[in-house]
Write a protein that holds these residues in place. Sequence first.
Motif, PDB file in Angstrom:
ATOM      1  N   SER A   1      53.670  56.373  72.773  1.00 48.55           N
ATOM      2  CA  SER A   1      53.030  55.460  72.075  1.00 48.55           C
ATOM      3  C   SER A   1      52.674  54.183  72.877  1.00 48.55           C
ATOM      4  CB  SER A   1      53.970  54.941  70.975  1.00 48.55           C
ATOM      5  OG  SER A   1      53.634  53.761  70.145  1.00 48.55           O
TER       6      SER A   1
ATOM      7  N   ASP B   1      53.154  51.217  71.679  1.00 50.25           N
ATOM      8  CA  ASP B   1      54.005  50.312  71.079  1.00 50.25           C
ATOM      9  C   ASP B   1      55.168  49.770  72.130  1.00 50.25           C
ATOM     10  OD1 ASP B   1      55.671  48.556  69.483  1.00 50.25           O
ATOM     11  OD2 ASP B   1      56.069  50.192  68.038  1.00 50.25           O
TER      12      ASP B   1
ATOM     13  N   LEU C   1      59.279  49.611  71.915  1.00 48.63           N
ATOM     14  CA  LEU C   1      60.176  51.126  72.131  1.00 48.63           C
ATOM     15  C   LEU C   1      60.921  50.929  73.368  1.00 48.63           C
ATOM     16  CD1 LEU C   1      57.532  53.627  70.682  1.00 48.63           C
ATOM     17  CD2 LEU C   1      59.495  52.967  69.374  1.00 48.63           C
TER      18      LEU C   1
ATOM     19  N   TRP D   1      55.072  54.587  75.791  1.00 46.04           N
ATOM     20  CA  TRP D   1      56.618  54.617  75.566  1.00 46.04           C
ATOM     21  C   TRP D   1      57.052  55.667  74.746  1.00 46.04           C
ATOM     22  CZ3 TRP D   1      53.807  50.376  76.276  1.00 46.04           C
ATOM     23  CH2 TRP D   1      54.315  49.332  77.054  1.00 46.04           C
TER      24      TRP D   1
ATOM     25  N   THR E   1      58.481  58.205  72.210  1.00 47.93           N
ATOM     26  CA  THR E   1      58.743  57.944  70.961  1.00 47.93           C
ATOM     27  C   THR E   1      60.193  58.896  70.590  1.00 47.93           C
ATOM     28  OG1 THR E   1      57.278  59.635  69.791  1.00 47.93           O
ATOM     29  CG2 THR E   1      56.713  57.324  70.148  1.00 47.93           C
ATOM     30  N   ARG E   2      60.365  59.823  71.567  1.00 47.73           N
ATOM     31  CA  ARG E   2      61.631  60.614  71.280  1.00 47.73           C
ATOM     32  C   ARG E   2      61.804  61.212  72.719  1.00 47.73           C
ATOM     33  NH1 ARG E   2      59.689  65.874  71.223  1.00 47.73           N
ATOM     34  NH2 ARG E   2      57.695  66.010  70.210  1.00 47.73           N
TER      35      ARG E   2
ATOM     36  N   SER F   1      63.923  59.117  75.074  1.00 41.85           N
ATOM     37  CA  SER F   1      63.060  58.038  74.355  1.00 41.85           C
ATOM     38  C   SER F   1      63.123  56.564  74.666  1.00 41.85           C
ATOM     39  CB  SER F   1      63.776  58.071  72.852  1.00 41.85           C
ATOM     40  OG  SER F   1      63.370  57.213  72.035  1.00 41.85           O
TER      41      SER F   1
END
Length: 412
Positions: A72, A74, A77, A298, A300-301, A312
Amino acid sequence: MTSPGCPASEHGTAPVPLSGPRFATEPATLYREMRRDHGAVAPVVLDGDIPAWLVLGYRELHQVTGDPALFSRDSDLWNQWENIPADWPLLPMIGHKQPSILYTVGERHRQRAAMISHALEAVDPFELKAHAEQFADELIDGFCGKGECDIVADYAMLLPVRVLARIYGFSDAQGPGLVSAMNDMIDGRERALAGQQHLARSMVELLAAKHTAPGEDVASYMLQDPSGFTDEEVAQDLMVMMAAGHQPTADWIGNSLRLMLTDDRFAASLFGGRHSVAEAMNEVLWEDTPTQNVAGRWATRDTRLGDRHIRSGDLLLLGLAAANADPQVRTDASVLTGGNSAHFSFGHGEHRCPFPAQEVAEVIARTAIEVVLDRLPDIDLATTAAALTRRPSPWLRGLTDLPVRFTPTPAL
């Protein structure tokens, strides 16, 4: 990478500091060594011993940039925020809770990207070229009678902002101040904050003026977008567009002229021809791209990438220059010919540089080079190629100067 939860040691390899002179002096060799020692995804440390991954492989970079659900944009995170001081020097680049297109995701990002693309698509390409020619001629008039100049400081670093300022809707009188502000921000010295404040204030004033008297310019088109963006969001995106459009384009001009002045293959273009300008510019994007590394994505998991365990919240940096030189895809020099544009110099995926923005940058850069060759047909390097130096940055690759000499000519 020694921070808690950091995966650096799983292969028994020490992380590489993303700093130092080799990023300026021999980046291609450095990336080859990193790929040899670490594989397609290398552990690195940023300022303050902050861990991250540098994606070196072409296929791996394609995977990361093509899967926004897993990797992502974002920045919230990031699993390292608790270790980031308020004065961390990379904060402006990494970003945190910034209301710009760089850090929005999902449908809102697609709407913002569409707004920017539509606004830039509305720019008449013939007018854009005419603007670039006008400012290029004005700058050359300032030094053509001297017989020598620094083509980076006196030309490449001054031209893109002037053109962008005009198509965004600024008056020409505001152009020089914007040039100074942008270059102060790039220097990263004591005037960087003042430059950023000048740019932000100028964008707010521009939007206020365009609300009152809209015109046929990028700022007015963005304000008219039906998606309902606030003035703050539009101002932030205009600042991002100005920064992304200025320095990489200036470096594209400088790096391309350096190639043409130091490589015999392009000698014909320096004596009245233009046929090799596009080839030189394309080769620079493959071999000497202005944007070397980009932050970031980044996870996400927890996942695996290039035989690495990515946790993550881990930060992945996009190694654009390293991926362009990946031997898995660079089997021979043919990728440099025929306008092959499969490089990563403009990114990839939904967060790549919008196509209209690429076209604007290409028109400005190509026009800048062609006007120089037309006006100064016997231009030559005023030093040795070995003496040329680069800015000591792992992020943007450009010359600190490019001294040239030529037969003095009168201004137009």
